[in-house]
Motif scaffolding. Structure first.
Motif, PDB file in Angstrom:
ATOM      1  N   HIS A  33       0.936   4.121  -3.050  1.00  0.00           N
ATOM      2  CA  HIS A  33       0.687   5.545  -2.798  1.00  0.00           C
ATOM      3  C   HIS A  33       1.919   6.376  -3.189  1.00  0.00           C
ATOM      4  N   ALA A  71       2.146   6.528  -7.022  1.00  0.00           N
ATOM      5  CA  ALA A  71       1.122   7.461  -7.507  1.00  0.00           C
ATOM      6  C   ALA A  71       1.600   8.902  -7.326  1.00  0.00           C
ATOM      7  N   ALA A  72       2.148   9.224  -6.158  1.00  0.00           N
ATOM      8  CA  ALA A  72       2.650  10.582  -5.908  1.00  0.00           C
ATOM      9  C   ALA A  72       3.789  10.924  -6.868  1.00  0.00           C
ATOM     10  N   SER A 125      -9.211   3.219  -3.590  1.00  0.00           N
ATOM     11  CA  SER A 125      -8.766   2.791  -2.267  1.00  0.00           C
ATOM     12  C   SER A 125      -7.792   1.629  -2.413  1.00  0.00           C
ATOM     13  N   SER A 147      -2.978  11.278  -6.982  1.00  0.00           N
ATOM     14  CA  SER A 147      -3.422  10.979  -5.628  1.00  0.00           C
ATOM     15  C   SER A 147      -4.515   9.933  -5.744  1.00  0.00           C
ATOM     16  N   LEU A 148      -4.253   8.730  -5.263  1.00  0.00           N
ATOM     17  CA  LEU A 148      -5.248   7.662  -5.368  1.00  0.00           C
ATOM     18  C   LEU A 148      -6.541   8.013  -4.635  1.00  0.00           C
ATOM     19  N   PRO A 149      -6.483   8.529  -3.385  1.00  0.00           N
ATOM     20  CA  PRO A 149      -7.741   8.905  -2.724  1.00  0.00           C
ATOM     21  C   PRO A 149      -8.535   9.948  -3.517  1.00  0.00           C
ATOM     22  N   ALA A 176       0.836  -1.201   0.000  1.00  0.00           N
ATOM     23  CA  ALA A 176       0.000   0.000   0.000  1.00  0.00           C
ATOM     24  C   ALA A 176       0.872   1.252   0.000  1.00  0.00           C
TER      25      ALA A 176
END
Length: 181
Positions: free
Chosen positions: A14, A17-18, A30, A23-25, A10
């Protein structure tokens, strides 16, 4: 929804992605750390209707993901290619191996030094059970020796990556193709 084996996966997703400016959220994605590959079927069976799902797994755990998808009604899943077609990507041999290979051993050791743990790493290397192992094997063992260290280093190793060095399984699960060179 992205299903991953644990907190380190996880953290890595994240972080990647950054690194990609995402931003996944914020995207409504999720990332669920399942507490191990054997829990994948349960998580898949509990998915609400219409939720897109994918995931990341270690190569040794492929059978759990294939079986989990089959039990959850995704049809026959014969191999890693079938898993990828369903959005599940395997790390060879595992996330840590992918990240260390992507960075290179020298850069990975610089990350350990930046985390203030190079002396602890050197102590592990001198242990009798470790003497005949490679530095890569030492590093892999070191990353798994303390609770929370895998997640700590997943984030730190990803932060040290160049965008064009992100391992393909992490790009794949995020729906990003390989970088064009």
């Amino acid at each position: 929804m992205l299903l991953v084996e644990g907190a380190s996966d996880a953290a890595a997703l994240h972080g990647v992605a950054a690194l990609l400016g995402r931003s996944l959220p914020a995207e409504g994605v999720s990332v669920v750390a399942m507490g191990g590959a054997t829990n994948v079927a349960r998580h898949l069976l509990e998915l609400p209707d219409g939720v897109a799902v994918g995931g990341l797994y270690d190569a040794a755990e492929e059978r759990f993901f294939r079986g989990g998808l089959e039990r959850a009604g995704f049809g026959r899943v014969a191999d890693a290619a079938d898993l990828e077609a369903h959005g599940f990507f395997g790390c060879d041999p595992d996330l840590e191996g992918e990240l260390v290979r992507a960075l290179g051993l020298e850069q990975a050791l610089r990350v350990v030094a930046a985390q203030g743990e190079l002396s602890s790493f050197r102590v592990l290397q001198r242990q009798p059970a470790q003497r005949d192992r490679t530095v890569e094997q030492h590093l892999h063992r070191f990353l798994g020796t303390r609770s929370g260290r895998k997640a700590q280093y997943a984030a730190a190793l990803v932060a040290a990556l160049a965008v064009d060095a992100v391992p393909l399984p992490l790009l794949g699960v995020l729906g990003v193709g390989p970088p064009q060179l």
